[in-house]
Design a protein around this motif. Structure first.
Motif, PDB file in Angstrom:
ATOM      1  N   HIS A 130       0.864  -1.175   0.000  1.00 61.42           N
ATOM      2  CA  HIS A 130       0.000   0.000   0.000  1.00 61.42           C
ATOM      3  C   HIS A 130       0.905   1.232   0.000  1.00 61.42           C
ATOM      4  CE1 HIS A 130      -2.880   2.876   1.603  1.00 61.42           C
ATOM      5  NE2 HIS A 130      -3.853   1.988   1.437  1.00 61.42           N
ATOM      6  N   SER A 131       0.723   2.079  -1.038  1.00 61.05           N
ATOM      7  CA  SER A 131       1.652   3.206  -1.171  1.00 61.05           C
ATOM      8  C   SER A 131       1.456   4.262  -0.087  1.00 61.05           C
ATOM      9  CB  SER A 131       1.498   3.851  -2.548  1.00 61.05           C
ATOM     10  OG  SER A 131       0.202   4.399  -2.669  1.00 61.05           O
ATOM     11  N   GLY A 132       0.300   4.247   0.572  1.00 54.93           N
ATOM     12  CA  GLY A 132       0.095   5.166   1.681  1.00 54.93           C
ATOM     13  C   GLY A 132       0.804   4.671   2.927  1.00 54.93           C
ATOM     14  N   ASN A 133       0.624   3.402   3.218  1.00 60.16           N
ATOM     15  CA  ASN A 133       1.203   2.860   4.449  1.00 60.16           C
ATOM     16  C   ASN A 133       2.724   2.732   4.375  1.00 60.16           C
ATOM     17  OD1 ASN A 133      -1.385   2.660   5.409  1.00 60.16           O
ATOM     18  ND2 ASN A 133      -1.617   0.491   4.919  1.00 60.16           N
ATOM     19  N   TYR A 134       3.265   2.555   3.158  1.00 59.63           N
ATOM     20  CA  TYR A 134       4.708   2.300   3.043  1.00 59.63           C
ATOM     21  C   TYR A 134       5.470   3.308   2.183  1.00 59.63           C
ATOM     22  CZ  TYR A 134       3.530  -2.027   5.368  1.00 59.63           C
ATOM     23  OH  TYR A 134       3.091  -2.942   6.286  1.00 59.63           O
ATOM     24  N   GLY A 135       4.728   4.266   1.581  1.00 64.54           N
ATOM     25  CA  GLY A 135       5.387   5.284   0.747  1.00 64.54           C
ATOM     26  C   GLY A 135       6.339   6.125   1.581  1.00 64.54           C
ATOM     27  N   ASN A 136       7.534   6.380   1.062  1.00 68.30           N
ATOM     28  CA  ASN A 136       8.641   7.077   1.741  1.00 68.30           C
ATOM     29  C   ASN A 136       9.464   6.119   2.596  1.00 68.30           C
ATOM     30  OD1 ASN A 136       8.411   9.598   0.700  1.00 68.30           O
ATOM     31  ND2 ASN A 136       7.574  10.576   2.527  1.00 68.30           N
ATOM     32  N   ASN A 156      -2.801   2.070  -6.178  1.00 66.68           N
ATOM     33  CA  ASN A 156      -1.893   2.819  -5.309  1.00 66.68           C
ATOM     34  C   ASN A 156      -0.952   1.910  -4.529  1.00 66.68           C
ATOM     35  OD1 ASN A 156      -2.665   5.364  -6.056  1.00 66.68           O
ATOM     36  ND2 ASN A 156      -4.319   5.466  -4.538  1.00 66.68           N
ATOM     37  N   ARG A 190      -3.258  10.985   5.379  1.00 64.97           N
ATOM     38  CA  ARG A 190      -2.634  11.727   4.286  1.00 64.97           C
ATOM     39  C   ARG A 190      -3.661  11.995   3.194  1.00 64.97           C
ATOM     40  NH1 ARG A 190       3.622   9.733   3.546  1.00 64.97           N
ATOM     41  NH2 ARG A 190       2.911   7.591   3.390  1.00 64.97           N
ATOM     42  N   ASP A 239      -4.273  12.529  -1.035  1.00 64.41           N
ATOM     43  CA  ASP A 239      -3.773  11.718  -2.151  1.00 64.41           C
ATOM     44  C   ASP A 239      -4.218  12.311  -3.474  1.00 64.41           C
ATOM     45  OD1 ASP A 239      -2.461   9.573  -3.334  1.00 64.41           O
ATOM     46  OD2 ASP A 239      -4.197   8.238  -3.202  1.00 64.41           O
ATOM     47  N   ILE A 298       6.021   8.887   7.108  1.00 66.30           N
ATOM     48  CA  ILE A 298       4.586   9.096   6.910  1.00 66.30           C
ATOM     49  C   ILE A 298       4.178  10.551   7.160  1.00 66.30           C
ATOM     50  CG2 ILE A 298       2.369   8.527   8.041  1.00 66.30           C
ATOM     51  CD1 ILE A 298       3.199   5.582   7.775  1.00 66.30           C
ATOM     52  N   PRO A 341       5.307  14.435   2.690  1.00 65.94           N
ATOM     53  CA  PRO A 341       4.642  14.083   1.420  1.00 65.94           C
ATOM     54  C   PRO A 341       5.489  13.125   0.580  1.00 65.94           C
ATOM     55  CG  PRO A 341       5.380  16.383   1.388  1.00 65.94           C
ATOM     56  CD  PRO A 341       5.587  15.880   2.786  1.00 65.94           C
ATOM     57  N   THR A 342       4.814  12.316  -0.228  1.00 70.00           N
ATOM     58  CA  THR A 342       5.546  11.334  -1.043  1.00 70.00           C
ATOM     59  C   THR A 342       5.346  11.600  -2.533  1.00 70.00           C
ATOM     60  OG1 THR A 342       3.774   9.741  -1.517  1.00 70.00           O
ATOM     61  CG2 THR A 342       4.858   9.540   0.617  1.00 70.00           C
ATOM     62  N   ARG A 353       1.204  11.375  -2.002  1.00 65.44           N
ATOM     63  CA  ARG A 353       0.501  11.412  -0.719  1.00 65.44           C
ATOM     64  C   ARG A 353       0.825  12.764  -0.091  1.00 65.44           C
ATOM     65  NH1 ARG A 353      -2.981   6.860   0.062  1.00 65.44           N
ATOM     66  NH2 ARG A 353      -2.116   5.358  -1.404  1.00 65.44           N
ATOM     67  N   GLY A 397      -0.509   6.533   7.257  1.00 68.40           N
ATOM     68  CA  GLY A 397       0.068   6.667   5.927  1.00 68.40           C
ATOM     69  C   GLY A 397      -0.991   6.716   4.841  1.00 68.40           C
ATOM     70  N   GLY A 398      -2.060   5.975   5.045  1.00 70.84           N
ATOM     71  CA  GLY A 398      -3.112   5.879   4.033  1.00 70.84           C
ATOM     72  C   GLY A 398      -3.945   7.145   3.946  1.00 70.84           C
TER      73      GLY A 398
END
Lengths: 508, 508
Positions: A257-263, A357, B240, B242, B336, B339-340, B370, B454-455
């Protein structure tokens, strides 16, 4: 219909004033027999010919054997030592008192097809006539119906129509035209039709070794690739070598999940983009250490020939919608004398409606390296792998193991496909001059003589194993979409190809 | 069976020594009524709930209405102005003398399913009990049979089991538990169950605008998303934002033979790789001008909370096969709060068996950005577009025209999809403190307080349209496979979720 006939007649007259009597006879023959040749060609194109489709590929070989037998040439299927290999189709005609042997080569297999990418109404293995390329406003006329008049400005669409069933049809029809018009052959003629060219001619060496004496010739003439973009008849003295590399850069074990793991989770698509960027700059210069080393310099004759090739860059730019070439100031022909690093394809996750995503698990790219005289394909691949390692990558053999994942920050898999080196025949050899003169006898316009074409064929095998000279005579239109969707051949070029080949068959 | 009972009893005793009397009463209630709750939940999970399956999605809304009516809550279906929209289910309980209103939100729709991807024996809409995740050696116990004893360590598998029918069942059972155990409510309670969350809550703004006064609350509590990976109870103060961008870089008009045109025709895959590389460096830092501007700094309370979140990075690295995070030294939680710019997908030409030796006509990438508090999604997109323009690209609206091709060296299409901003509730608001305290009253372990997850969820709508505060209380296990195959929820977490929500419902 009227247009079609008028164009044919006009073409015939233009031709009569621009070529020898010999060429005219052949032209006349072609003009009388075009419907019959077209009918046979359409049947040939209807047999699927993707190299890896081993069932259908053999149907093509059988069809060629029949074509040969109809022309009085005994066909033989040649294989090497590996079991189950797609055969090459061979035949020969011995000429009384001949001192020379000329071989004619073409290949009957084609590149993979993705029918979804083809234009609506076009299918890879259902050949249809079109008035012009569909991108340029051409219209679909439908399948060829036996007996219909043919406008030589039309094209036939289908996989292999240009690359390279056109070679097979033109060689066999040229021979037939000579026989039927009572022309004398001066040399022994050999025929060889390969079925694995598009997968890198992976068994051609075996076949050559197994049948070395049978395949002996003074020169093999390769009928493949497109004529120069000027449309003028073309002779090519060399080819680039080629080798493919598939790269897979790995990310996390599962899509995240790009929100939970992005960055946090590394993104393999970005890593691959960065790696590719490190290989080639924005001016088209490859940045890999030593990439341009090893290149054999051009001879004076080759430099002169290069200077005489008509400059088509402006036309090409317009036609292809290219604002400026990759390397500013370098012409197409100059670029062809230099090795390349090209991205054939690139994929990670999904784009379009399937995009989601996520952070993808891997990113893949397929590269092809074109090689020029002097390059060794294995050495060239090693330079690329060396570069990848210098960028901090650990090369793995498959899906990374737990241990590899815990040990190395950057993991990549590199699959190198079979490759081969470039080949270049000196332009001032007597046989080379004879062939060029034969082509010139069929046209008023100066023949374009190219020291090396951009494309690749494993022609070094002819030199190294058969100890023969090798020269390429392209016959098809340059805008044929070969290797891609909507492949097509201009019918005029088939007819002219037959004349060209017939002239070469008659050299002493 | 023996194990099951033992575990239940053990769990009950551990619980008794670690929470308030209030929570113990609820626990006792749950323990006595678990079979009945399970039986109802399994029926609920058996109704297919993919957001776009408009027929079944309404059956879910009807089922929820019945669940509410059985508990004495009058159910009402709310829609906005667009015809045929999936309704949200609403209900409210007025409490005499209450000064506050607390709303509870969950969604009943689920992500699309591909049953082929599910483990053998598991089906999205035939819920079964499993002893543990099948990937970790769990076994399938089969469908729940009414009256069978339940081991809280088991899981229920099925689409929506965790995301987010768990929210619906826990909210309604928490309310029922309070009523049945004679507990007094101190606030007015509202219920809202949405049916379009998984397609981006596309009509939630309409519903909010149409029913603004009905949906008024001091705070909406969102029961969605997983608890922290440590397993501890969790409260989340923000999400976040999106926004997605699809980029298409153009090359020549038609796919070109990489031999004939390699070193001359620009390669859009390389150009895209170079463009993406220019956006983010090898340490995960986005290089786009001003990308990190606008970010609202964390408050002292938020910084403190962040420092107290249990560090799960080592566990995650091992589980996901990640050697080191994208930005060395930065933890998952720290990342998190920033921003990503993430690549969801990337494609040009073909890889694998369909790869061919061409220069592709275009290269595409899908990005997701994000956003954190302070970012505006339109402004963030403008920064990316500004960067692209600075790199020499002309942005076109579709397939480039002849004129655009002749005029500009670099052409790109940018499609921006619907986006929304981040939302963050200050942690020291009295209502926030009350809710966190209520959760803490049900567990001995410190509650994990996360300034932002994060999501992304469109929680800004609660603030902007309803002018309400909003706080998320995740209840399900983090390893629930949400959005993917084999989705599951740990039964213990359902029971604990009921206790958590009941405690929140009682705040003054």
């Amino acid at each position: 219909m009227k247009t079609s006939l008028c164009t044919t007649i006009l073409y015939f007259f233009v031709f009569c004033f621009s070529s020898t009597l010999q060429a005219q006879t052949i032209r006349q023959y072609v003009s009388k027999n075009d419907k019959q040749m077209m009918e046979e060609y359409v049947r040939f194109l209807s047999i699927p010919n993707v190299s890896t489709d081993t069932v259908n590929i053999r149907k093509n070989a059988a069809f060629i054997s029949e074509m040969m037998q109809r022309r009085g040439i005994k066909a033989e299927l040649l294989t090497g030592t590996t079991a189950g290999v797609t055969p090459a189709v061979f035949g020969e005609i011995k000429t009384l008192g001949a001192t020379r042997t000329i071989g004619f080569y073409a290949h009957y297999d084609g590149q993979p097809v993705n029918p979804k990418q083809w234009h609506e109404g076009l299918e890879p293995f259902k050949p249809v006539l079109i008035t012009a390329p569909l991108e340029s406003g051409g219209k679909i006329l439908g399948p060829y119906k036996s007996g219909d008049a043919i406008n030589p400005d039309w094209r036939i669409s289908g996989r292999g129509a240009a690359d390279d069933k056109a070679g097979v049809m033109a060689i066999l029809n040229a021979y037939e035209a000579l026989v039927k018009t009572g022309k004398r052959l001066n040399a022994n003629i050999k025929f060889l039709f390969e079925g694995e060219e598009e997968v890198g001619s992976i068994h051609l060496d075996e076949i050559f070794k197994a049948h070395k004496s049978k395949l002996q010739a003074d020169c093999w003439v390769i009928i493949d690739a497109p004529r120069h973009a000027s449309g003028r008849k073309t002779i090519v003295y060399g080819v680039r070598g080629d080798v493919n590399m598939a790269l897979t850069v790995y990310g996390a074990k599962r899509p995240l999940h790009s929100g939970n793991y992005g960055n946090w989770a590394p993104n393999p698509a970005l890593k691959l983009a960065q790696l590719l960027t490190s290989m080639k700059d924005e001016k088209g210069q490859v940045l890999i250490k030593g990439f341009y080393d090893d290149v054999t310099p051009l001879t004076a004759t080759e430099k002169k020939a290069l200077a005489q090739i008509p400059d088509q860059d402006a036309t090409l730019k317009k036609e292809l919608g290219v604002h400026s070439p990759e390397s500013p100031g370098r012409s197409l022909m100059e670029g062809i004398m230099v090795p390349t690093l090209n991205i054939n394809g690139m994929q990670s996750g999904n784009v379009g409606p399937l995009a989601s995503n996520i952070i993808p698990t891997k990113a893949e790219a397929v590269l092809d390296l074109r090689l020029v005289k002097g390059n060794d394909y294995k050495r060239q691949v090693e330079k690329v792998i060396g570069h990848i390692k210098n960028k901090g990558y650990q090369v793995v053999n498959g899906e990374p193991t737990e241990e590899e994942r815990s040990k190395y920050p950057n993991l990549i898999r590199v699959d190198v496909k079979h490759g081969y080196n470039a080949q270049r025949t000196p332009m001032d050899l007597p046989i080379a001059k004879s062939i060029q003169a034969a082509i010139q006898s069929t046209t008023k316009e100066p023949v374009v003589a190219i020291p090396s074409m951009g494309g690749s064929l494993p022609l070094y095998l002819f030199e190294e194993i058969l100890e023969s000279k090798v020269i390429t005579v392209p016959i098809v239109n340059y805008d044929n979409n070969q290797h891609a969707e909507n492949e097509n051949v201009k019918i005029l070029y088939l007819w002219e190809g037959i004349e060209t080949i017939a002239a070469i068959m008659q050299i002493k």
